[in-house]
Design a protein around this motif. Structure first.
Motif, PDB file in Angstrom:
ATOM      1  N   ARG A  92       0.832  -1.209   0.000  1.00 54.30           N
ATOM      2  CA  ARG A  92       0.000   0.000   0.000  1.00 54.30           C
ATOM      3  C   ARG A  92       0.866   1.258   0.000  1.00 54.30           C
ATOM      4  NH1 ARG A  92      -4.384  -1.809   4.632  1.00 54.30           N
ATOM      5  NH2 ARG A  92      -5.730  -3.098   3.279  1.00 54.30           N
ATOM      6  N   ALA A  93       1.962   1.221   0.756  1.00 51.57           N
ATOM      7  CA  ALA A  93       2.880   2.364   0.749  1.00 51.57           C
ATOM      8  C   ALA A  93       3.508   2.537  -0.628  1.00 51.57           C
ATOM      9  CB  ALA A  93       3.959   2.163   1.811  1.00 51.57           C
ATOM     10  N   ARG A  94       3.837   1.423  -1.280  1.00 49.16           N
ATOM     11  CA  ARG A  94       4.400   1.498  -2.638  1.00 49.16           C
ATOM     12  C   ARG A  94       3.387   2.105  -3.608  1.00 49.16           C
ATOM     13  NH1 ARG A  94       8.462  -0.200  -5.643  1.00 49.16           N
ATOM     14  NH2 ARG A  94       9.479  -1.145  -3.843  1.00 49.16           N
ATOM     15  N   ARG A  95       2.126   1.794  -3.392  1.00 53.41           N
ATOM     16  CA  ARG A  95       1.091   2.380  -4.256  1.00 53.41           C
ATOM     17  C   ARG A  95       1.106   3.900  -4.143  1.00 53.41           C
ATOM     18  NH1 ARG A  95      -3.881   0.477  -6.267  1.00 53.41           N
ATOM     19  NH2 ARG A  95      -4.858   2.168  -7.446  1.00 53.41           N
ATOM     20  N   PHE A  96       1.338   4.409  -2.952  1.00 49.78           N
ATOM     21  CA  PHE A  96       1.447   5.859  -2.766  1.00 49.78           C
ATOM     22  C   PHE A  96       2.680   6.393  -3.486  1.00 49.78           C
ATOM     23  CE2 PHE A  96       2.783   9.437   0.197  1.00 49.78           C
ATOM     24  CZ  PHE A  96       1.908  10.358  -0.357  1.00 49.78           C
ATOM     25  N   PHE A  97       3.783   5.663  -3.429  1.00 45.70           N
ATOM     26  CA  PHE A  97       5.005   6.065  -4.123  1.00 45.70           C
ATOM     27  C   PHE A  97       4.771   6.115  -5.636  1.00 45.70           C
ATOM     28  CE2 PHE A  97       8.983   4.226  -6.115  1.00 45.70           C
ATOM     29  CZ  PHE A  97       9.646   5.441  -6.225  1.00 45.70           C
ATOM     30  N   VAL A  98       4.094   5.122  -6.175  1.00 48.74           N
ATOM     31  CA  VAL A  98       3.786   5.107  -7.615  1.00 48.74           C
ATOM     32  C   VAL A  98       2.883   6.287  -7.969  1.00 48.74           C
ATOM     33  CG1 VAL A  98       2.612   3.794  -9.433  1.00 48.74           C
ATOM     34  CG2 VAL A  98       4.118   2.620  -7.822  1.00 48.74           C
ATOM     35  N   PHE A  99       1.933   6.600  -7.093  1.00 52.15           N
ATOM     36  CA  PHE A  99       1.066   7.756  -7.315  1.00 52.15           C
ATOM     37  C   PHE A  99       1.889   9.048  -7.362  1.00 52.15           C
ATOM     38  CE2 PHE A  99      -1.383  11.256  -5.375  1.00 52.15           C
ATOM     39  CZ  PHE A  99      -2.396  11.379  -6.301  1.00 52.15           C
ATOM     40  N   LEU A 100       2.857   9.185  -6.454  1.00 51.43           N
ATOM     41  CA  LEU A 100       3.711  10.371  -6.452  1.00 51.43           C
ATOM     42  C   LEU A 100       4.549  10.452  -7.728  1.00 51.43           C
ATOM     43  CD1 LEU A 100       4.975  10.374  -2.743  1.00 51.43           C
ATOM     44  CD2 LEU A 100       3.205  11.831  -3.758  1.00 51.43           C
ATOM     45  N   GLN A 101       4.991   9.298  -8.225  1.00 52.10           N
ATOM     46  CA  GLN A 101       5.731   9.288  -9.492  1.00 52.10           C
ATOM     47  C   GLN A 101       4.836   9.750 -10.637  1.00 52.10           C
ATOM     48  OE1 GLN A 101       7.124   5.165  -9.499  1.00 52.10           O
ATOM     49  NE2 GLN A 101       9.236   5.900  -9.320  1.00 52.10           N
ATOM     50  N   LYS A 102       3.632   9.274 -10.652  1.00 49.19           N
ATOM     51  CA  LYS A 102       2.701   9.634 -11.722  1.00 49.19           C
ATOM     52  C   LYS A 102       2.384  11.123 -11.705  1.00 49.19           C
ATOM     53  CE  LYS A 102      -1.667   8.712 -11.360  1.00 49.19           C
ATOM     54  NZ  LYS A 102      -2.969   8.020 -11.227  1.00 49.19           N
TER      55      LYS A 102
END
Length: 277
Positions: A92-102
């Motif tokens: 779930r934390a990685r999903r936030f990281f991917v969102f920040l990348q996007k």
């Protein structure tokens, strides 16, 4: 005070607070449930607070930072005493990281030359024209990475015989359930290639169906000797067992169905003859 309010109080996400709210809005737009959104935002808030405690700037977040968060021995605010956070929590934390990348906040992922560049266009096609979820898209790509080394990248050379050969090879390696997933991805990929003019049309029809009968391993009937053994197991001197023996005889000798026997039992217990039921 609910759990989210306590997390907000103890975990300070700092400058990432606004982006966590935007993540929640993004997930809501994708029709995630409030409970699921709450799980993602709680993990994101924990991740953001850990970044602040570790002194890691937003523009320095990368895969290694996410891995360190997943492995850290948690002593973060809120009374946590975790030796290690769960894999689901770290995803779930990685999903936030991917969102920040996007969103262009975190540094973009490194571009690695793919041996199958057509898969990038295929991925966009699935997302835009088919409307598939990211999870399904990722599953299709995993299956195609297994198939393409054998199928090859010369798409104009694809033919029905080659496709059947590849499917037949994978049928010998895996079970029916996994094979259905593989053939589904391949069928979708061939439709994409045909749609953009990179292979001959209708090759997806060359993929044979994966047949699986749910109860195929069960015996169709009992052998006569087994039936007699079951009937003989009922003690004729015991009233309850005598009733069981009569029921088994109705099933075995007269060929009645279970429903017919149940109706007869019900009629007899109500004091009516079975023929009047």
């Amino acid at each position: 005070m609910d759990a989210n309010s306590r997390n907000r109080w103890f975990l300070d996400p700092g400058p990432l607070s606004t982006w966590i709210d935007q993540l929640a809005d993004d997930l809501a737009a994708q029709r995630y449930t409030p409970l699921t959104i709450g799980g993602y935002t709680a993990s994101a808030r924990h991740f953001a607070a850990w970044l602040g405690c570790a002194g890691i700037a937003i523009d320095l977040i990368d895969d290694d930072v996410v891995r360190r968060f997943a492995e850290h021995r948690c002593r973060c605010p809120g009374g946590r005493q975790w030796l290690r956070i769960s894999p689901k929590y770290s995803r779930r934390a990685r999903r936030f990281f991917v969102f920040l990348q996007k969103e262009g906040v975190a540094r973009p992922p490194l571009k690695v030359a793919s041996p199958y560049p057509l898969l990038d266009d295929y991925q966009s096609w699935l997302r835009v024209h088919r409307g598939l979820s990211e999870r399904t898209i990722a599953r299709h790509l995993r299956q195609l990475h297994k198939l393409l080394p054998e199928l090859g990248t010369a798409t104009f050379d694809y033919n029905a015989a080659r496709i059947r050969e590849v499917v037949r090879e994978w049928r010998d390696r895996t079970g029916p359930a996994d094979l259905r997933t593989i053939t589904s991805a391949l069928r979708s990929y061939l439709r994409f290639l045909a749609g953009v003019g990179l292979c001959r049309p209708n090759l997806d029809h060359a993929i044979p169906p994966v047949l699986q009968w749910r109860l195929s391993s069960m015996p169709r009937y009992l052998a006569a000797a087994d039936v007699e053994r079951v009937i003989a197991s009922c003690d004729q001197l015991t009233r309850g067992r005598l009733w069981d023996r009569a029921t088994l005889l109705l099933l075995a000798r007269l060929g009645l169905r279970a429903g017919d026997v149940a109706d007869s039992d019900s009629a007899i217990s109500n004091g009516r003859p079975a023929c009047c039921a």
